[in-house]
Design a protein around this motif. Sequence first.
Motif, PDB file in Angstrom:
ATOM      1  N   PRO A   6      -8.409  53.121   7.051  1.00 35.01           N
ATOM      2  CA  PRO A   6      -7.091  52.692   7.537  1.00 35.01           C
ATOM      3  C   PRO A   6      -6.425  51.675   6.625  1.00 35.01           C
ATOM      4  N   ASP A   7      -5.168  51.952   6.297  1.00 33.92           N
ATOM      5  CA  ASP A   7      -4.342  51.050   5.491  1.00 33.92           C
ATOM      6  C   ASP A   7      -4.987  50.693   4.156  1.00 33.92           C
ATOM      7  N   PHE A   8      -5.814  51.594   3.625  1.00 38.70           N
ATOM      8  CA  PHE A   8      -6.528  51.312   2.376  1.00 38.70           C
ATOM      9  C   PHE A   8      -6.634  52.565   1.515  1.00 38.70           C
ATOM     10  N   VAL A   9      -7.264  53.625   2.029  1.00 39.07           N
ATOM     11  CA  VAL A   9      -7.546  54.810   1.227  1.00 39.07           C
ATOM     12  C   VAL A   9      -7.072  56.064   1.954  1.00 39.07           C
ATOM     13  N   GLY A  10      -6.321  56.900   1.259  1.00 38.49           N
ATOM     14  CA  GLY A  10      -5.888  58.186   1.787  1.00 38.49           C
ATOM     15  C   GLY A  10      -6.166  59.292   0.789  1.00 38.49           C
ATOM     16  N   GLU A  11      -6.152  60.524   1.262  1.00 36.37           N
ATOM     17  CA  GLU A  11      -6.380  61.674   0.387  1.00 36.37           C
ATOM     18  C   GLU A  11      -5.279  62.706   0.612  1.00 36.37           C
ATOM     19  N   ILE A  12      -4.726  63.199  -0.475  1.00 34.71           N
ATOM     20  CA  ILE A  12      -3.658  64.196  -0.407  1.00 34.71           C
ATOM     21  C   ILE A  12      -4.185  65.511  -0.985  1.00 34.71           C
ATOM     22  N   GLY A  13      -4.108  66.557  -0.197  1.00 32.90           N
ATOM     23  CA  GLY A  13      -4.500  67.867  -0.667  1.00 32.90           C
ATOM     24  C   GLY A  13      -3.285  68.704  -1.040  1.00 32.90           C
ATOM     25  N   ASP A  14      -3.475  69.631  -1.968  1.00 24.66           N
ATOM     26  CA  ASP A  14      -2.416  70.583  -2.352  1.00 24.66           C
ATOM     27  C   ASP A  14      -1.135  69.877  -2.778  1.00 24.66           C
ATOM     28  N   PHE A  15      -1.266  68.864  -3.598  1.00 24.49           N
ATOM     29  CA  PHE A  15      -0.076  68.176  -4.095  1.00 24.49           C
ATOM     30  C   PHE A  15       0.679  69.096  -5.057  1.00 24.49           C
ATOM     31  N   TYR A  20      -1.323  53.379   1.763  1.00 20.41           N
ATOM     32  CA  TYR A  20      -2.697  53.514   1.266  1.00 20.41           C
ATOM     33  C   TYR A  20      -2.711  53.156  -0.218  1.00 20.41           C
ATOM     34  N   PRO A  21      -3.113  51.928  -0.568  1.00 23.42           N
ATOM     35  CA  PRO A  21      -3.095  51.525  -1.978  1.00 23.42           C
ATOM     36  C   PRO A  21      -3.961  52.391  -2.890  1.00 23.42           C
ATOM     37  N   VAL A  22      -4.946  53.093  -2.318  1.00 30.12           N
ATOM     38  CA  VAL A  22      -5.706  54.085  -3.074  1.00 30.12           C
ATOM     39  C   VAL A  22      -5.400  55.461  -2.500  1.00 30.12           C
ATOM     40  N   LEU A  23      -4.942  56.370  -3.362  1.00 33.59           N
ATOM     41  CA  LEU A  23      -4.742  57.759  -2.972  1.00 33.59           C
ATOM     42  C   LEU A  23      -5.609  58.650  -3.858  1.00 33.59           C
ATOM     43  N   ARG A  24      -6.341  59.552  -3.212  1.00 30.39           N
ATOM     44  CA  ARG A  24      -7.216  60.467  -3.955  1.00 30.39           C
ATOM     45  C   ARG A  24      -6.674  61.889  -3.884  1.00 30.39           C
ATOM     46  N   PHE A  25      -6.750  62.565  -5.020  1.00 32.92           N
ATOM     47  CA  PHE A  25      -6.401  63.976  -5.123  1.00 32.92           C
ATOM     48  C   PHE A  25      -7.660  64.704  -5.607  1.00 32.92           C
ATOM     49  N   SER A  61       2.035  48.424 -12.312  1.00 34.44           N
ATOM     50  CA  SER A  61       2.043  48.556 -10.853  1.00 34.44           C
ATOM     51  C   SER A  61       1.062  49.628 -10.390  1.00 34.44           C
ATOM     52  N   ALA A  62       0.988  50.729 -11.139  1.00 35.49           N
ATOM     53  CA  ALA A  62       0.161  51.863 -10.731  1.00 35.49           C
ATOM     54  C   ALA A  62      -0.793  52.244 -11.848  1.00 35.49           C
ATOM     55  N   ALA A  63      -1.965  52.702 -11.451  1.00 34.78           N
ATOM     56  CA  ALA A  63      -2.930  53.282 -12.382  1.00 34.78           C
ATOM     57  C   ALA A  63      -3.303  54.666 -11.871  1.00 34.78           C
ATOM     58  N   ILE A  64      -3.358  55.623 -12.770  1.00 27.80           N
ATOM     59  CA  ILE A  64      -3.754  56.992 -12.445  1.00 27.80           C
ATOM     60  C   ILE A  64      -4.948  57.334 -13.327  1.00 27.80           C
ATOM     61  N   LEU A  65      -6.056  57.698 -12.715  1.00 23.54           N
ATOM     62  CA  LEU A  65      -7.283  57.997 -13.454  1.00 23.54           C
ATOM     63  C   LEU A  65      -7.771  59.385 -13.067  1.00 23.54           C
ATOM     64  N   ARG A  66      -7.921  60.241 -14.076  1.00 25.81           N
ATOM     65  CA  ARG A  66      -8.312  61.642 -13.859  1.00 25.81           C
ATOM     66  C   ARG A  66      -9.642  61.924 -14.546  1.00 25.81           C
ATOM     67  N   TRP A 100     -17.206  60.038  -7.963  1.00 29.84           N
ATOM     68  CA  TRP A 100     -16.379  61.024  -8.652  1.00 29.84           C
ATOM     69  C   TRP A 100     -16.964  62.427  -8.589  1.00 29.84           C
ATOM     70  N   ARG A 101     -16.058  63.386  -8.397  1.00 34.57           N
ATOM     71  CA  ARG A 101     -16.382  64.804  -8.485  1.00 34.57           C
ATOM     72  C   ARG A 101     -15.487  65.434  -9.546  1.00 34.57           C
ATOM     73  N   PRO A 102     -15.911  66.535 -10.151  1.00 33.45           N
ATOM     74  CA  PRO A 102     -15.030  67.232 -11.087  1.00 33.45           C
ATOM     75  C   PRO A 102     -13.701  67.583 -10.419  1.00 33.45           C
ATOM     76  N   GLY A 103     -12.602  67.355 -11.121  1.00 31.08           N
ATOM     77  CA  GLY A 103     -11.281  67.648 -10.575  1.00 31.08           C
ATOM     78  C   GLY A 103     -10.656  66.520  -9.788  1.00 31.08           C
ATOM     79  N   ASP A 104     -11.338  65.375  -9.660  1.00 31.69           N
ATOM     80  CA  ASP A 104     -10.782  64.235  -8.929  1.00 31.69           C
ATOM     81  C   ASP A 104      -9.756  63.484  -9.766  1.00 31.69           C
ATOM     82  N   MET A 105      -8.748  62.974  -9.094  1.00 34.70           N
ATOM     83  CA  MET A 105      -7.797  62.041  -9.702  1.00 34.70           C
ATOM     84  C   MET A 105      -7.443  60.987  -8.669  1.00 34.70           C
ATOM     85  N   LEU A 106      -7.356  59.727  -9.098  1.00 35.81           N
ATOM     86  CA  LEU A 106      -6.977  58.631  -8.217  1.00 35.81           C
ATOM     87  C   LEU A 106      -5.663  58.021  -8.683  1.00 35.81           C
ATOM     88  N   LEU A 107      -4.856  57.646  -7.713  1.00 35.63           N
ATOM     89  CA  LEU A 107      -3.693  56.787  -7.928  1.00 35.63           C
ATOM     90  C   LEU A 107      -3.953  55.519  -7.132  1.00 35.63           C
TER      91      LEU A 107
END
Length: 296
Positions: A11-20, A40-45, A112-117, A240-247
């Motif tokens: 809650p109010d920390f980490v979320g995950e977005i599918g099919d972006f 969600y300051p951390v978003l996972r794809f 402001s943002a970091a994206i790591l793939r 981490w799993r193959p295909g993961d990306m974080l914002l």
Amino acid sequence: MTRLVVEELVPDFVGEIGDFPFRAIDDQVVRELRAAWTKYPVLRFRNVPIGDAEQVAFTKALGPVSYPIKQTKGKHERFPEILVISNKGAGDLGDGEVTWHTDMWYVERPPSAAILRAVELPAAGGNTYFSNMYTAFASLPDSMKARLRGLNIHHQSVLDTYHEVRLGKSRPSSSDFETWQGVDHPIVRRHTDSGKPCLYLGSGRAYQSIPGMKQQEAKELLDELWQHATDRSDIWCQEWRPGDMLLWDNRCLMHRRDAFDPNSIRLMHRTTVDGERPAAAFCARSLRTALNQLTS
């Protein structure tokens, strides 16, 4: 019509977005993404079907790109926006532990943002951990919150976290860290988008100072804050799993990385978005007003 579905992981920390819709990013998608990212300051794809060009385009959709400062390691052959993080070749950061930090805390306007793939991963290790600086501040005793009002940290920009001299700098002769080249940022900053206060500790803990405070007193205060911010039960770990990306939001989080087998390969591509100069949380509003906003 809402196009993004966010699964709440914390809650109010980490979320995950599918099919972006990486190849169909329009104004509506950006608005929904920014709203989700504020909550969600951390978003996972997961299972992202993109390469370097799409990652750069995704980054630019959030704002102007921050280009990597380091010039000796981590250069991408085709995309100057990308910092290559790897323990092989010309990558940066090696295979050891990377301690708690906020990216580029020592500059006037940290990203402001970091994206790591994830491009290539070891069989084990190399996990990334996040600490929520909103809740780190909120959980401080009221006496400490009052003590921090108006205080800054002087973040020296000469030595990195490995105690090496940064490119173009010279090792100082003085042991007074406050006199070293660097920037001052508030210990408690107000987040530009959410309006909430959060701790902002940066990194380079060994060389930090508080302007106007004796060095030993500053060390004791900062040691207490660092322990509070990082020795917590609500640290979230990205395995981490193959295909993961974080914002993630570089303004209200700290992160660290586990070490991993040096005989394996960990290859990650990171992009960042320009940020603003951190603003003190309590310069224009009372402490009580800011705390009420955090808990509302």
